[in-house]
Motif scaffolding. Structure first.
Motif, PDB file in Angstrom:
ATOM      1  N   ASP A   1      43.361  33.556  50.202  1.00  0.00           N
ATOM      2  CA  ASP A   1      44.196  33.009  51.276  1.00  0.00           C
ATOM      3  C   ASP A   1      45.574  33.671  51.208  1.00  0.00           C
ATOM      4  OD1 ASP A   1      44.918  31.427  53.419  1.00  0.00           O
ATOM      5  OD2 ASP A   1      45.408  29.681  52.200  1.00  0.00           O
TER       6      ASP A   1
ATOM      7  N   ALA B   1      42.850  27.922  49.905  1.00  0.00           N
ATOM      8  CA  ALA B   1      42.227  28.539  48.736  1.00  0.00           C
ATOM      9  C   ALA B   1      41.281  27.553  48.039  1.00  0.00           C
ATOM     10  CB  ALA B   1      43.305  28.998  47.758  1.00  0.00           C
ATOM     11  N   PRO B   2      40.333  28.053  47.245  1.00  0.00           N
ATOM     12  CA  PRO B   2      39.411  27.152  46.529  1.00  0.00           C
ATOM     13  C   PRO B   2      40.120  26.213  45.563  1.00  0.00           C
ATOM     14  CG  PRO B   2      38.545  29.388  46.551  1.00  0.00           C
ATOM     15  CD  PRO B   2      39.948  29.469  47.070  1.00  0.00           C
ATOM     16  N   VAL B   3      41.222  26.664  44.969  1.00  0.00           N
ATOM     17  CA  VAL B   3      41.985  25.842  44.019  1.00  0.00           C
ATOM     18  C   VAL B   3      43.405  25.674  44.542  1.00  0.00           C
ATOM     19  CG1 VAL B   3      42.886  25.652  41.679  1.00  0.00           C
ATOM     20  CG2 VAL B   3      40.607  26.635  42.061  1.00  0.00           C
TER      21      VAL B   3
ATOM     22  N   HIS C   1      46.343  34.042  47.282  1.00  0.00           N
ATOM     23  CA  HIS C   1      45.835  33.087  46.302  1.00  0.00           C
ATOM     24  C   HIS C   1      44.430  32.691  46.702  1.00  0.00           C
ATOM     25  CE1 HIS C   1      45.364  29.801  43.554  1.00  0.00           C
ATOM     26  NE2 HIS C   1      45.385  28.880  44.507  1.00  0.00           N
ATOM     27  N   GLY C   2      43.452  33.098  45.914  1.00  0.00           N
ATOM     28  CA  GLY C   2      42.066  32.744  46.185  1.00  0.00           C
ATOM     29  C   GLY C   2      41.557  33.237  47.521  1.00  0.00           C
TER      30      GLY C   2
ATOM     31  N   HIS D   1      48.558  26.214  44.161  1.00  0.00           N
ATOM     32  CA  HIS D   1      48.734  27.550  43.629  1.00  0.00           C
ATOM     33  C   HIS D   1      49.842  27.451  42.590  1.00  0.00           C
ATOM     34  CE1 HIS D   1      50.593  31.787  44.371  1.00  0.00           C
ATOM     35  NE2 HIS D   1      49.744  31.844  43.368  1.00  0.00           N
TER      36      HIS D   1
ATOM     37  N   ASN E   1      51.985  35.417  40.016  1.00  0.00           N
ATOM     38  CA  ASN E   1      51.237  36.188  40.998  1.00  0.00           C
ATOM     39  C   ASN E   1      52.068  37.385  41.443  1.00  0.00           C
ATOM     40  OD1 ASN E   1      49.255  36.947  42.807  1.00  0.00           O
ATOM     41  ND2 ASN E   1      49.210  35.014  43.918  1.00  0.00           N
TER      42      ASN E   1
END
Length: 214
Positions: free
Chosen positions: A175, A115-117, A172-173, A120, A124
């Motif tokens: 992913d 994921a970009p960030v 998440h993002g 995690h 969620n």
């Protein structure tokens, strides 16, 4: 009716007291121990875990925890893994180029999220499958995650204990990763039910209730 007995496996990983308190609130009689005989005799075994995969496996092997898990499951005795306690149930964990063998209860590799960030961290939603006892009544709730690694692919597999596992996913993002698995007597979550408010408390009650029927 006597409360189900649960052992929270003490192998040096994480804030174990919060897990003990959460399972007690779910209706179980809980003991924190690394003793093999006590862990085998309990109605349920909870395997917590935070930090690095390799460190958790080293701590687990130091108390023969992987044997406790395998022996319980071979007899159909319930086990619940949480966070890294779920990850170590898979075949491998790869962190910083180091490949560590897990407990090999499920095929698959724990790897860094793409994921970009990362990490995690936070609340969620999850994609729970139909027929899940773990998520009964809480299919649309949110749960609390704190992790940088996860299982991003799943090979459909059956074994001599159960039918095909029920796999829950989260995103998440962009992913997708495995958020939980329900596989006969073996349940596990990537998120922390003990930190997930009312939804996490309900999930733990679902597990404790399943111990009464096991």
């Amino acid at each position: 009716m006597t409360a189900p007995s649960v052992v929270v496996l003490d192998y040096g990983s994480g804030n174990l007291r919060s897990a003990v308190r959460a399972v007690e609130r779910a209706g179980a009689s809980v003991e924190l121990t690394a003793d093999l005989d006590t862990a085998m005799a309990a109605d349920g075994l909870l395997v917590p875990g935070v930090g690095a995969f390799a460190a958790c496996m080293a701590g687990l092997r130091a108390i023969r925890g992987e044997r406790i898990i395998a022996r319980r499951l071979s007899g159909g005795r319930p086990v619940l893994g949480i966070c890294v306690g779920m990850q170590i149930l898979f075949e491998h964990g790869v962190e910083h180029g180091v490949d560590t063998e897990g407990c090999c209860e499920w095929p698959g590799t724990v790897e860094r999220l793409q994921a970009p960030v990362v990490p995690h961290m936070g609340w969620n939603t999850v994609e729970a499958p139909e027929g899940s006892r773990m998520f009964a009544g809480i299919e649309d709730e949110r749960f609390y995650f704190v992790h940088s690694y996860g299982v991003r692919t799943w090979e459909l597999v059956t074994n001599d204990r159960t039918k095909a596992p029920l796999v829950t996913w989260a995103d998440h993002g962009g992913d997708r990763f495995v958020a939980a698995v329900e596989n006969g007597p073996l349940w596990a979550t990537q998120f922390h039910p003990e930190k997930s408010g009312d939804a996490g408390a309900a999930l733990l009650r679902n597990w404790v209730t399943s111990l009464k029927a096991a």
